[in-house]
Design a protein around this motif. Structure first.
Motif, mmCIF file in Angstrom:
data_model
loop_
_atom_site.group_PDB
_atom_site.id
_atom_site.type_symbol
_atom_site.label_atom_id
_atom_site.label_comp_id
_atom_site.label_asym_id
_atom_site.label_seq_id
_atom_site.Cartn_x
_atom_site.Cartn_y
_atom_site.Cartn_z
ATOM 1 N N ILE A 5 -4.617 -122.550 -60.722
ATOM 2 C CA ILE A 5 -6.068 -122.747 -60.640
ATOM 3 C C ILE A 5 -6.633 -121.870 -59.525
ATOM 4 N N SER B 77 -7.071 -122.342 -66.604
ATOM 5 C CA SER B 77 -5.686 -122.735 -66.363
ATOM 6 C C SER B 77 -5.299 -123.932 -67.217
ATOM 7 N N SER C 298 -12.160 -129.413 -66.434
ATOM 8 C CA SER C 298 -11.591 -128.404 -65.553
ATOM 9 C C SER C 298 -12.668 -127.756 -64.694
ATOM 10 N N VAL D 104 -12.744 -127.642 -60.631
ATOM 11 C CA VAL D 104 -12.872 -126.407 -59.854
ATOM 12 C C VAL D 104 -14.085 -126.478 -58.927
#
Length: 494
Positions: free
Chosen positions: A437, A448, A462, A466
């Motif tokens: 990541i 990822s 995701s 992040v």
């Protein structure tokens, strides 16, 4: 005096070394770049704005249409979903986006599916749930219940991510995330094939070949050699009521970009490199638009597109160690829409019998040239809406473009064909290592997680991870990163 000044200077230089700079951040970053305007990139912009506040400049680079692999295709004046077309009731981020953006939602049409083995329909659903249950028990014994319990257990573990994110917890690698959600069990399922995992759960090879394989071919154009985690997410969607966004799921993406007040730059990112020489760590983005090549300077870079050379071809310049762009290959899928009369006899029905099925899924058979065929629904209007001609529009998924001869096998007549070719999904080959990541100090990779499972909601999850991770690392909030005891911690607080 000179010694004191020397010591002070040395301490200051030490504090400003790469890695220690994170501890000194008192203010939000000035500029954040997001490469990719699909659901990953647009939801990242939305979550980053929530975390970093109103003064950060967020630039989103998209070379094509906003929405990425969520796209529609025109068919005789009506739009149909050509990419990610359905959503699960537990897709909580997408539900929240629809509500926040004022988008209407609608249930997907009731499906009446058949399984085709290349010669005949070997299993056919009924309109009556009770009859379907009797059929499954008659043909396959308790296999369906074993699959159901296996899938629900895995889904319950993965659903913990929503609770973690509601308390702002984040994870620096996909492996850390999955281990925090389900311990060794979830980690094992990432590295075990779906076939092996289901057999271990007590499912027969016959059930896997005739029921599970068609579902996986339909969704991923692959076989149950995919990892057990992505397989479970697919199979749990086969026994629940799915939904979609009225007007097309892709409408979420421009809505999120507008809500985030991000600047959309229509261009192709060609390179990323460190901007060396200054105290502050910055990155230079090279990109090309219709007006020529350009260069931008950013504090944080979010990659929201596959870094695989087949798709994005971004050149990461001068990084040590090098940033690996040789991730798994992506599977080509062709989605073809045909407005015409389907050939029922191809599937073993006696003409002029009308095909009473809305979906036909296929088992593994070398002579089959398509993975699935189903009745298409326009993105606007009630489910099951027909074209003005009264004929139906069918959506076919296949590994390669359909030839005219193949179309003539599937249809007795047709007057419109429209196709879209995708590099749609990663090639799942467990076991395998997931991409990082964190690609560099302040470069993050949303996709990822796609090597574990690909889907609309997975990209949004995701993206939020992040956004949280970049925020915590920017301000040095280490207690919100990679916490392993969250399951027990939440249990003790309830």
């Amino acid at each position: 005096m000179y010694l004191s000044a020397f010591v002070l200077s040395a301490l200051l230089l030490c504090a400003l070394r790469p890695g220690a700079a994170e501890e000194l951040h008192q203010q939000p970053p000035g500029r954040i770049a997001i490469v990719g305007g699909g659901i990953g990139g647009s939801s990242a912009a939305y979550f980053l704005r929530q975390k970093f506040g109103k003064d950060v400049q967020i630039d989103v680079f998209e070379k094509g249409q906003v929405g990425g692999r969520m796209a529609t295709i025109d068919m005789d004046g009506a739009e149909y979903e050509a990419g990610g077309s359905v959503l699960h009731p537990l897709n909580l981020h997408m539900k929240s986006f629809a509500k926040e953006l004022g988008l209407s939602v609608r249930p997907c049409r009731n499906s009446l599916a058949g399984i085709y083995n290349g010669n005949e329909i070997i299993f056919q659903q009924s309109d009556w749930l009770f009859i379907n249950i009797i059929k499954l028990l008659w043909y396959y014994g308790l296999n369906y219940m074993r699959m159901y319990m296996w899938g629900e257990d895995l889904l319950a573990k993965f659903a913990r991510i929503y609770q973690y994110q509601s308390y702002d917890y984040s994870f620096s690698s996909a492996e850390q995330l999955f281990h925090a959600l389900g311990g060794e069990d979830l980690s094992i399922k990432l590295n075990m094939t779906l076939d092996d995992s289901l057999q271990k759960a007590g499912c027969s090879k016959k059930y896997i070949d005739e029921i599970v394989t068609p579902a996986i071919r339909h969704d991923f154009s692959q076989l149950p050699r995919i990892n057990a985690f992505v397989g479970a997410l697919t199979l749990t969607a086969t026994y629940t009521k799915l939904w979609s966004i009225e007007g097309g799921n892709m409408l979420v993406c421009p809505g999120l970009l507008e809500a985030s007040e991000a600047q959309l730059i229509k261009g192709t990112v060609t390179s990323v490199q460190e901007n060396t020489g200054g105290i502050e760590k910055l990155y230079k983005l090279g990109y090309e638009t219709s007006t020529g090549p350009h260069l931008g300077i950013y504090n944080i870079v979010i990659i929201a597109a596959p870094i695989n050379k087949e798709i994005s071809n971004i050149n990461f310049v001068g990084f040590s160690p090098p940033i690996d762009t040789s991730s798994n290959s992506y599977i080509q899928t062709v989605t073809t829409f045909v407005h015409g009369q389907i050939n029922s006899s191809f599937f073993g029905f006696i003409e002029p019998c009308q095909l009473g099925l809305t979906d036909i899924l296929t088992t593994k058979n070398p002579k089959l040239f398509f993975d699935s065929i189903g009745l298409g629904d326009p993105v606007k209007g009630p489910p099951g809406t027909l074209q003005p001609t009264g004929q139906k529009v069918w959506k076919i998924t296949s590994p390669d473009p359909l030839t005219k001869d193949q179309l003539n096998l599937l249809f007795t007549s047709y007057h419109a064909v429209s196709a879209k070719k995708w590099l749609a999904f990663p090639q799942y080959n467990p076991p395998g290592k997931l991409p990082p990541i964190i690609l560099h100090d302040q470069i993050y990779y949303i996709n990822s997680i796609e090597l574990a499972a690909s889907g609309i909601e997975l990209s949004a999850l995701s993206a939020k991870n992040v956004a949280l991770l970049s925020y915590h690392r920017w301000f040095g909030i280490n207690g919100q990163i990679d916490q392993e005891d969250l399951v027990e911690r939440f249990k003790s607080e309830l």
